[in-house]
Scaffold this motif. Structure first.
Motif, PDB file in Angstrom:
ATOM      1  N   VAL A  52       0.955  -1.087  -0.105  1.00  0.00           N
ATOM      2  CA  VAL A  52      -0.524  -0.111  -0.168  1.00  0.00           C
ATOM      3  C   VAL A  52       1.281   1.175   0.090  1.00  0.00           C
ATOM      4  CG1 VAL A  52      -2.204  -1.109   1.058  1.00  0.00           C
ATOM      5  CG2 VAL A  52      -0.112  -0.611   2.276  1.00  0.00           C
ATOM      6  N   SER A  53       0.034   2.155  -0.671  1.00  0.00           N
ATOM      7  CA  SER A  53       1.026   4.160  -0.449  1.00  0.00           C
ATOM      8  C   SER A  53       1.091   4.331   0.319  1.00  0.00           C
ATOM      9  CB  SER A  53       1.321   4.670  -1.874  1.00  0.00           C
ATOM     10  OG  SER A  53       1.009   3.201  -3.341  1.00  0.00           O
ATOM     11  N   LEU A  54       0.969   4.209   1.407  1.00  0.00           N
ATOM     12  CA  LEU A  54       0.583   4.868   2.809  1.00  0.00           C
ATOM     13  C   LEU A  54       2.347   5.310   3.820  1.00  0.00           C
ATOM     14  CD1 LEU A  54      -0.817   5.679   4.996  1.00  0.00           C
ATOM     15  CD2 LEU A  54      -0.503   3.276   6.043  1.00  0.00           C
ATOM     16  N   LEU A  55       2.698   6.375   3.841  1.00  0.00           N
ATOM     17  CA  LEU A  55       3.768   6.349   4.126  1.00  0.00           C
ATOM     18  C   LEU A  55       2.919   6.913   4.935  1.00  0.00           C
ATOM     19  CD1 LEU A  55       5.529   9.550   1.884  1.00  0.00           C
ATOM     20  CD2 LEU A  55       5.872   7.083   2.056  1.00  0.00           C
ATOM     21  N   GLY A  56       4.149   5.971   6.926  1.00  0.00           N
ATOM     22  CA  GLY A  56       4.315   6.755   8.175  1.00  0.00           C
ATOM     23  C   GLY A  56       5.553   6.455   8.183  1.00  0.00           C
ATOM     24  N   VAL A  57       6.599   6.353   8.395  1.00  0.00           N
ATOM     25  CA  VAL A  57       7.580   5.666   8.486  1.00  0.00           C
ATOM     26  C   VAL A  57       8.765   6.283   8.361  1.00  0.00           C
ATOM     27  CG1 VAL A  57       8.964   3.559   9.644  1.00  0.00           C
ATOM     28  CG2 VAL A  57       6.378   3.090   9.444  1.00  0.00           C
ATOM     29  N   PHE A  58       9.285   7.155   9.727  1.00  0.00           N
ATOM     30  CA  PHE A  58      10.596   7.872   9.412  1.00  0.00           C
ATOM     31  C   PHE A  58      11.803   7.611   9.836  1.00  0.00           C
ATOM     32  CE2 PHE A  58       7.175  10.668   8.666  1.00  0.00           C
ATOM     33  CZ  PHE A  58       7.326  11.871   7.982  1.00  0.00           C
ATOM     34  N   TYR A  59      12.407   6.866   8.642  1.00  0.00           N
ATOM     35  CA  TYR A  59      14.136   5.597   9.084  1.00  0.00           C
ATOM     36  C   TYR A  59      15.261   6.678   8.823  1.00  0.00           C
ATOM     37  CZ  TYR A  59      17.636   2.715   7.646  1.00  0.00           C
ATOM     38  OH  TYR A  59      18.617   1.643   7.455  1.00  0.00           O
ATOM     39  N   ARG A  60      15.822   6.779  10.730  1.00  0.00           N
ATOM     40  CA  ARG A  60      16.820   6.993  10.473  1.00  0.00           C
ATOM     41  C   ARG A  60      17.803   6.563  10.017  1.00  0.00           C
ATOM     42  NH1 ARG A  60      16.299  12.035  14.083  1.00  0.00           N
ATOM     43  NH2 ARG A  60      15.251  10.953  15.533  1.00  0.00           N
ATOM     44  N   ARG A  61      18.825   7.560   9.100  1.00  0.00           N
ATOM     45  CA  ARG A  61      19.336   6.361   8.196  1.00  0.00           C
ATOM     46  C   ARG A  61      21.053   7.792   8.740  1.00  0.00           C
ATOM     47  NH1 ARG A  61      21.229   2.244   5.524  1.00  0.00           N
ATOM     48  NH2 ARG A  61      23.081   2.791   3.478  1.00  0.00           N
ATOM     49  N   GLY A  62      22.319   6.469   8.525  1.00  0.00           N
ATOM     50  CA  GLY A  62      23.810   7.420   9.391  1.00  0.00           C
ATOM     51  C   GLY A  62      23.927   7.657  10.984  1.00  0.00           C
ATOM     52  N   VAL A  63      23.100   6.777  10.996  1.00  0.00           N
ATOM     53  CA  VAL A  63      23.097   6.756  13.087  1.00  0.00           C
ATOM     54  C   VAL A  63      24.589   6.340  13.138  1.00  0.00           C
ATOM     55  CG1 VAL A  63      22.479   6.727  15.053  1.00  0.00           C
ATOM     56  CG2 VAL A  63      20.953   6.898  13.105  1.00  0.00           C
ATOM     57  N   ALA A  64      25.107   7.341  13.994  1.00  0.00           N
ATOM     58  CA  ALA A  64      26.313   6.755  13.496  1.00  0.00           C
ATOM     59  C   ALA A  64      26.839   5.903  14.485  1.00  0.00           C
ATOM     60  CB  ALA A  64      27.717   7.753  14.710  1.00  0.00           C
ATOM     61  N   SER A  65      25.838   4.434  15.823  1.00  0.00           N
ATOM     62  CA  SER A  65      26.423   4.041  16.320  1.00  0.00           C
ATOM     63  C   SER A  65      25.216   2.572  15.892  1.00  0.00           C
ATOM     64  CB  SER A  65      24.809   4.006  17.801  1.00  0.00           C
ATOM     65  OG  SER A  65      23.636   4.419  17.821  1.00  0.00           O
ATOM     66  N   SER A  66      24.914   3.338  14.481  1.00  0.00           N
ATOM     67  CA  SER A  66      24.285   2.224  14.000  1.00  0.00           C
ATOM     68  C   SER A  66      25.228   0.772  13.434  1.00  0.00           C
ATOM     69  CB  SER A  66      23.634   2.688  12.727  1.00  0.00           C
ATOM     70  OG  SER A  66      23.324   1.525  11.661  1.00  0.00           O
ATOM     71  N   LEU A  67      24.897  -0.664  13.184  1.00  0.00           N
ATOM     72  CA  LEU A  67      25.835  -1.200  12.862  1.00  0.00           C
ATOM     73  C   LEU A  67      25.865  -0.993  10.932  1.00  0.00           C
ATOM     74  CD1 LEU A  67      25.136  -4.632  14.189  1.00  0.00           C
ATOM     75  CD2 LEU A  67      27.171  -3.261  14.449  1.00  0.00           C
ATOM     76  N   THR A  68      25.130  -0.179  10.203  1.00  0.00           N
ATOM     77  CA  THR A  68      25.366   0.370   8.906  1.00  0.00           C
ATOM     78  C   THR A  68      26.673   1.463   8.747  1.00  0.00           C
ATOM     79  OG1 THR A  68      23.924   1.596   9.211  1.00  0.00           O
ATOM     80  CG2 THR A  68      23.147  -0.437   8.835  1.00  0.00           C
ATOM     81  N   GLN A  69      27.117   1.312  10.769  1.00  0.00           N
ATOM     82  CA  GLN A  69      28.133   2.792   9.917  1.00  0.00           C
ATOM     83  C   GLN A  69      29.526   2.347  10.746  1.00  0.00           C
ATOM     84  OE1 GLN A  69      27.441   5.616   8.048  1.00  0.00           O
ATOM     85  NE2 GLN A  69      25.371   4.037   7.973  1.00  0.00           N
ATOM     86  N   ILE A  70      29.430   0.734  10.709  1.00  0.00           N
ATOM     87  CA  ILE A  70      30.569   0.777  11.937  1.00  0.00           C
ATOM     88  C   ILE A  70      31.145  -0.726  11.222  1.00  0.00           C
ATOM     89  CG2 ILE A  70      30.709  -0.322  14.355  1.00  0.00           C
ATOM     90  CD1 ILE A  70      28.584   1.178  15.748  1.00  0.00           C
ATOM     91  N   GLY A  71      32.051  -0.898  10.705  1.00  0.00           N
ATOM     92  CA  GLY A  71      33.219  -1.624  10.738  1.00  0.00           C
ATOM     93  C   GLY A  71      33.844  -2.674  11.467  1.00  0.00           C
ATOM     94  N   ASP A  72      32.887  -3.663  11.908  1.00  0.00           N
ATOM     95  CA  ASP A  72      33.277  -4.335  12.723  1.00  0.00           C
ATOM     96  C   ASP A  72      33.236  -5.298  12.380  1.00  0.00           C
ATOM     97  OD1 ASP A  72      31.148  -4.703  13.998  1.00  0.00           O
ATOM     98  OD2 ASP A  72      31.219  -3.067  15.885  1.00  0.00           O
TER      99      ASP A  72
END
Length: 325
Positions: free
Chosen positions: A204-224
């Motif tokens: 469904v085309s329902l917008l309402g979740v705001f996904y915060r990307r680039g958070v320093a503590s996020s595993l997507t930003q950590i190279g361990d």
């Protein structure tokens, strides 16, 4: 009766948790519950959640004595959930006011096993809308048929558990729990299992979740080393898909996606710690050799030259004795 259970893991997100909790309050309803899972945070997050337990209608606070990672924290929430429907949110993201009542109304109208939604990605001050890669909207579809084609982005590539809502019957069938201990790519085996084994879904085309990307503590930003859990996650996807009744049809998609993720990590290998970068190469080489080789050959032939060359070179790399994911 609880209509909707919202499972929200938190880990060291004191900077963002107040926004998340305020947005939950703007979505509260007397038949909603918010299961707040503190995954053994060591900053000010526990105090923020203790206050939310008192002030947020429907809040249920659960604390881990040891950090288990996002997948395990979600499972803790699932075990406590009483709702007819379940959904997820991460502790550093937020919602538009009144989003959950609209989401619930959408799945009840369609009557399917699960629903997938678009979301807004937020990187610093930039905002961009990301759509579910499903062409037909507001129509009940077969989840299995939405896995393919292999060479295009499909619903299994949109692996965000929080971008949707799920009927409890999926939990009763064993399809909603995550693989315990996975610290990254935890959504990948989960979304593949949903699409292979659930009976119906819709987008469904329902917008309402705001996904915060680039958070320093996020595993997507950590190279361990935790980043390397993607190998365990995709090994599971390959193994379970290989056991499927339509393995010959579905495996090309699973193998191609696995190759694309390996190539992505190799292409940004400089962000990993040196020892982890070395491990990434050896584990990825071993993973390529574990894949069905005829399917892998076809996948590499279909990829662009840069990625296929990178992966072919890695495939020829000698693996250290005992290397495993």
């Amino acid at each position: 009766m609880v209509k909707l259970s919202v499972i929200v893991p938190f880990y060291n997100v004191q900077q963002y948790a107040p926004d998340t909790l305020r947005s939950l309050k703007s979505n509260a309803r007397e038949d909603f519950e918010f299961i707040l899972v503190d995954d053994c945070s060591r900053d000010g997050t526990p105090e923020i959640l203790a206050r939310a337990e008192r002030e947020l209608p429907g809040a249920v606070l659960v604390r881990h004595e040891q950090n288990g990672g996002l997948a395990t924290a979600r499972n803790t929430g699932i075990d406590r959930a009483r709702g007819q429907y379940l959904t997820f949110l991460d502790g550093d993201d937020w919602l538009a006011p009144g989003y959950y009542p609209r989401l619930l109304a959408a799945i009840e109208e369609l009557g399917c096993d699960f629903l997938r939604t678009d979301h807004v990605q937020c990187t610093a001050r930039a905002r961009s809308v990301h759509r579910v890669p499903v062409g037909r909207r507001n129509t009940v579809l077969s989840p299995r048929e939405a896995i393919l084609p292999a060479d295009r982005s499909t619903s299994v590539d949109y692996a965000y558990a929080w971008a949707g809502i799920y009927h409890r019957r999926l939990l009763d069938k064993g399809l909603l729990r995550f693989t315990d201990g996975l610290r990254t790519a935890e959504d990948r085996p989960w979304i593949w299992k949903l699409h292979r084994e659930a009976e119906s879904f819709a987008a469904v085309s329902l917008l309402g979740v705001f996904y915060r990307r680039g958070v320093a503590s996020s595993l997507t930003q950590i190279g361990d080393v935790r980043q390397l859990d993607f190998i365990r996650a995709f090994d599971q996807v390959i193994a379970e898909t290989a056991a499927d009744r339509e393995a010959d049809v579905l495996l090309p998609k699973a193998v191609r996606t696995y190759c694309a993720i390996i190539s992505h990590h190799l292409g940004s290998i400089e962000r990993f710690e040196p020892a982890v970068a070395k491990q990434l190469k050896s584990l990825s080489a071993a993973a390529l050799r574990r894949m069905p080789q005829d399917v892998l050959d076809e996948a590499l032939d279909s990829m662009d030259l840069q990625r296929s060359t990178r992966l072919r070179r890695l495939r020829r790399r000698p693996a250290p004795a005992g290397a495993a994911a």
